[in-house]
Design a protein around this motif. Structure first.
Motif, PDB file in Angstrom:
ATOM      1  N   UNK A   1      -1.186  -9.808   2.961  1.00  0.00           N
ATOM      2  CA  UNK A   1      -0.428  -8.753   2.744  1.00  0.00           C
ATOM      3  C   UNK A   1       1.012  -9.161   1.921  1.00  0.00           C
ATOM      4  N   UNK A   2       1.430  -8.089   1.293  1.00  0.00           N
ATOM      5  CA  UNK A   2       2.619  -8.499   0.366  1.00  0.00           C
ATOM      6  C   UNK A   2       4.094  -8.384   0.868  1.00  0.00           C
ATOM      7  N   UNK A   3       4.146  -7.310   2.002  1.00  0.00           N
ATOM      8  CA  UNK A   3       5.310  -6.935   2.569  1.00  0.00           C
ATOM      9  C   UNK A   3       5.846  -7.871   3.278  1.00  0.00           C
ATOM     10  N   UNK A   4       6.912  -9.010   2.745  1.00  0.00           N
ATOM     11  CA  UNK A   4       7.386 -10.139   3.824  1.00  0.00           C
ATOM     12  C   UNK A   4       8.481  -9.607   4.812  1.00  0.00           C
ATOM     13  N   UNK A   5       8.773  -8.106   4.477  1.00  0.00           N
ATOM     14  CA  UNK A   5       9.801  -7.518   5.358  1.00  0.00           C
ATOM     15  C   UNK A   5       9.134  -7.294   6.725  1.00  0.00           C
ATOM     16  N   UNK A   6       8.049  -6.904   6.582  1.00  0.00           N
ATOM     17  CA  UNK A   6       7.277  -6.601   7.729  1.00  0.00           C
ATOM     18  C   UNK A   6       6.878  -8.192   8.702  1.00  0.00           C
ATOM     19  N   UNK A   7       7.100  -7.847   9.717  1.00  0.00           N
ATOM     20  CA  UNK A   7       7.050  -8.786  10.767  1.00  0.00           C
ATOM     21  C   UNK A   7       5.491  -9.086  11.096  1.00  0.00           C
TER      22      UNK A   7
ATOM     23  N   UNK B   1      -3.017   1.065   2.856  1.00  0.00           N
ATOM     24  CA  UNK B   1      -1.949   0.884   3.352  1.00  0.00           C
ATOM     25  C   UNK B   1      -1.036   0.109   2.319  1.00  0.00           C
ATOM     26  N   UNK B   2      -1.709  -1.150   1.939  1.00  0.00           N
ATOM     27  CA  UNK B   2      -1.225  -2.091   0.994  1.00  0.00           C
ATOM     28  C   UNK B   2      -0.869  -1.322  -0.160  1.00  0.00           C
ATOM     29  N   UNK B   3      -1.958  -0.472  -0.690  1.00  0.00           N
ATOM     30  CA  UNK B   3      -1.872   0.009  -2.054  1.00  0.00           C
ATOM     31  C   UNK B   3      -0.682   1.153  -2.007  1.00  0.00           C
ATOM     32  N   UNK B   4      -0.463   1.790  -0.863  1.00  0.00           N
ATOM     33  CA  UNK B   4       0.616   2.859  -0.795  1.00  0.00           C
ATOM     34  C   UNK B   4       1.978   2.409  -1.013  1.00  0.00           C
ATOM     35  N   UNK B   5       2.076   0.876  -0.746  1.00  0.00           N
ATOM     36  CA  UNK B   5       3.562   0.421  -0.585  1.00  0.00           C
ATOM     37  C   UNK B   5       3.888   0.188  -2.206  1.00  0.00           C
ATOM     38  N   UNK B   6       5.133   0.171  -2.250  1.00  0.00           N
ATOM     39  CA  UNK B   6       5.715  -0.160  -3.527  1.00  0.00           C
ATOM     40  C   UNK B   6       5.527  -1.677  -3.952  1.00  0.00           C
ATOM     41  N   UNK B   7       5.744  -2.147  -5.173  1.00  0.00           N
ATOM     42  CA  UNK B   7       5.307  -3.483  -5.394  1.00  0.00           C
ATOM     43  C   UNK B   7       6.636  -4.380  -4.684  1.00  0.00           C
ATOM     44  N   UNK B   8       6.174  -5.396  -4.039  1.00  0.00           N
ATOM     45  CA  UNK B   8       6.915  -6.196  -3.382  1.00  0.00           C
ATOM     46  C   UNK B   8       7.287  -7.426  -4.067  1.00  0.00           C
ATOM     47  N   UNK B   9       8.518  -7.765  -3.715  1.00  0.00           N
ATOM     48  CA  UNK B   9       8.995  -9.212  -4.400  1.00  0.00           C
ATOM     49  C   UNK B   9       7.941 -10.153  -4.031  1.00  0.00           C
ATOM     50  N   UNK B  10       7.512 -10.867  -5.039  1.00  0.00           N
ATOM     51  CA  UNK B  10       6.677 -12.077  -4.755  1.00  0.00           C
ATOM     52  C   UNK B  10       7.403 -13.425  -4.318  1.00  0.00           C
ATOM     53  N   UNK B  11       6.930 -14.189  -3.483  1.00  0.00           N
ATOM     54  CA  UNK B  11       7.333 -15.235  -3.176  1.00  0.00           C
ATOM     55  C   UNK B  11       6.082 -16.355  -3.525  1.00  0.00           C
ATOM     56  N   UNK B  12       6.376 -16.979  -4.655  1.00  0.00           N
ATOM     57  CA  UNK B  12       5.162 -17.899  -5.336  1.00  0.00           C
ATOM     58  C   UNK B  12       5.184 -19.035  -4.803  1.00  0.00           C
ATOM     59  N   UNK B  13       3.814 -19.662  -4.632  1.00  0.00           N
ATOM     60  CA  UNK B  13       3.907 -20.794  -3.755  1.00  0.00           C
ATOM     61  C   UNK B  13       4.900 -21.950  -4.484  1.00  0.00           C
ATOM     62  N   UNK B  14       4.786 -22.098  -5.809  1.00  0.00           N
ATOM     63  CA  UNK B  14       5.884 -23.225  -6.118  1.00  0.00           C
ATOM     64  C   UNK B  14       7.161 -22.993  -6.012  1.00  0.00           C
ATOM     65  N   UNK B  15       7.665 -21.550  -5.725  1.00  0.00           N
ATOM     66  CA  UNK B  15       8.948 -21.421  -5.325  1.00  0.00           C
ATOM     67  C   UNK B  15       9.354 -21.628  -3.901  1.00  0.00           C
ATOM     68  N   UNK B  16       8.392 -21.438  -2.822  1.00  0.00           N
ATOM     69  CA  UNK B  16       8.533 -21.747  -1.506  1.00  0.00           C
ATOM     70  C   UNK B  16       8.504 -23.253  -1.359  1.00  0.00           C
ATOM     71  N   UNK B  17       7.660 -23.982  -2.025  1.00  0.00           N
ATOM     72  CA  UNK B  17       7.533 -25.313  -1.925  1.00  0.00           C
ATOM     73  C   UNK B  17       8.607 -26.086  -2.408  1.00  0.00           C
TER      74      UNK B  17
END
Lengths: 217, 200
Positions: free
Chosen positions: A93-99, A169-185
């Motif tokens: 999923x894309x909602x990183x605020x969700x635990x 449920x994923x579709x119903x959520x607004x677009x989340x900020x994406x943490x791209x792999x290269x950013x996290x790395x």
């Protein structure tokens, strides 16, 4: 100075845990933990929806040691190995605020439909659960390409048999900020004294990671 | 400057039989509510029966935790079987809680260099208690660890702090454990602020 070492490079004898990144197809990058236990290295990564994999590391990733002292590297390697040895089921999923990690025991929560992690936020979630804050996530913004990427991944999730409830449920959520792999790395590879990394700094680190990999940012 | 960490040096298994002096010092790290009788072990410790002592000490730790469970009422719940008009009240079967990790942490010695596999045992030990939401038991463990912090290796201190941290806010002795750990790390000349970053 490079951030990530090329595939096949010998992993440092003084390190115990790394982040690895690979580009399995043009424009699509993937990342995970590489950790040393016993005499070998293993790769723990969220491959996709409910598909957390722990494998013998085959040396095909670009890699960098986590920017932690050796004691915290050892602790994190132990924690990661324990997750790997369990039966964690991690939704995509894309909602990183969700635990998704239970604050009560560090295990994976039975989360409601729609909540989940990507390969990149899986790394952040493991770190965050145990007191590390590599990123200042509040500074991440939704970029125009994020929604398009999320739509593509939703399509993949459907193909992979994700439940209707989860997809809906994923579709119903607004677009989340994406943490791209290269950013996290890039963020987790720099010295933890510089954590948490702000979004603008993460962009610069990500550009360096991509340059190391020979990919145009 | 951090001391070089060697994942292949002393293992926990090796430290278990490393000698009686550490066992005796551990015996003085009383678990609250439980009376150690150090003298019971002294003679045999001097005679080198460390395995016997280890087994006995582990048994005492386990007994103390069992006793604490009883006193706390965590396992005082009963289930009722109805047979006709009679009610038979039977004790709820209790699940075993693994606490040998606590003993190992206290007995390994400050200079031990536990491997990642050794440290994973601590993570699993912590998880085994937390998974059953036995926060009072974890508090007992923290109290004991705080008392014996000077005997615990740096690697073990850090992994315990990290693995317990997700439930720290539920624990009465969490802050005092962190404070003890910070002091111990400072006394070793280590950067406690960096090692415990995000926790203190």
């Amino acid at each position: 100075m490079t951030i990530v070492s090329p595939p096949g490079a010998t992993l440092g004898v003084d390190d115990l845990i790394w982040v690895g990144i690979v580009e399995p197809q043009a424009g699509q990058r993937h990342c995970g933990f590489i950790y040393r236990i016993g005499s070998g290295e293993r790769l723990l990564h969220l491959a996709f929806h409910y598909d957390l994999r722990d494998e013998i590391y085959n040396g095909t990733y670009w890699s960098a040691p986590l920017g932690l002292d050796i004691y915290n590297q050892a602790a994190l390697a132990a924690i990661v190995s324990t997750i790997a040895a369990g039966e964690a089921r991690v939704p995509y999923g894309f909602d990183f605020s969700g635990e998704v990690f239970d604050k009560a025991n560090g295990d994976i929560l039975n989360v409601p439909p729609g909540v989940g992690l990507t390969c990149a936020t899986f790394i952040l979630a493991v770190l965050r659960t145990h007191g590390f804050q590599p990123t200042n996530s509040d500074t991440w913004i939704v970029r125009p390409t994020d929604q398009r990427w999320q739509n593509r991944l939703i399509h993949y999730m459907e193909s992979a048999g994700a439940s209707v409830e989860h997809i809906s449920a994923v579709r119903s959520q607004p677009a989340s900020a994406r943490f791209r792999p290269e950013e996290v790395v890039g963020c987790v590879a720099i010295d933890s004294g510089e954590w948490p990394v702000e979004f603008d700094h993460a962009l610069a680190l990500a550009a360096e990671v991509l340059t190391d990999m020979g990919i145009a940012a | 400057m951090l001391t070089a960490y060697s994942p292949t040096t002393t293992t926990l298994q090796e430290t278990r039989s490393a000698g009686s002096s550490r066992i005796n010092s551990m015996m003085r790290s009383d678990l609250p509510g439980f009376k150690w009788k150090t003298s019971d072990f002294q003679n045999r410790a001097d005679s080198g029966y460390s395995d016997v002592l280890l087994a006995e000490a582990m048994s005492k730790i386990q007994s103390s935790f069992d006793r604490i469970q009883e006193l706390s009422g965590a396992h005082a719940e009963s289930y009722i079987s109805r047979i006709g008009n009679r009610q038979l009240i039977e004790p709820e079967p209790s699940r075993a809680i693994e606490v040998s990790w606590l003993f190992l942490a206290l007995s390994e010695g400050v200079d031990a260099n536990p491997t990642v596999a050794d440290l994973a045992k601590y993570v699993r030990g912590v998880n085994s208690i937390v998974a059953q939401h036995k926060y009072s038991l974890m508090d007992m463990a923290l109290a004991s660890l705080s008392t014996g912090v000077g005997q615990i290796s740096t690697g073990t201190l850090v992994v315990l702090a990290r693995s317990i941290s997700p439930i720290g806010s539920h624990l009465q002795f969490w802050r005092s454990f962190l404070k003890s750990a910070k002091m111990a790390l400072d006394q070793r000349g280590l950067e406690s602020g960096k090692l415990l970053k995000g926790l203190i």
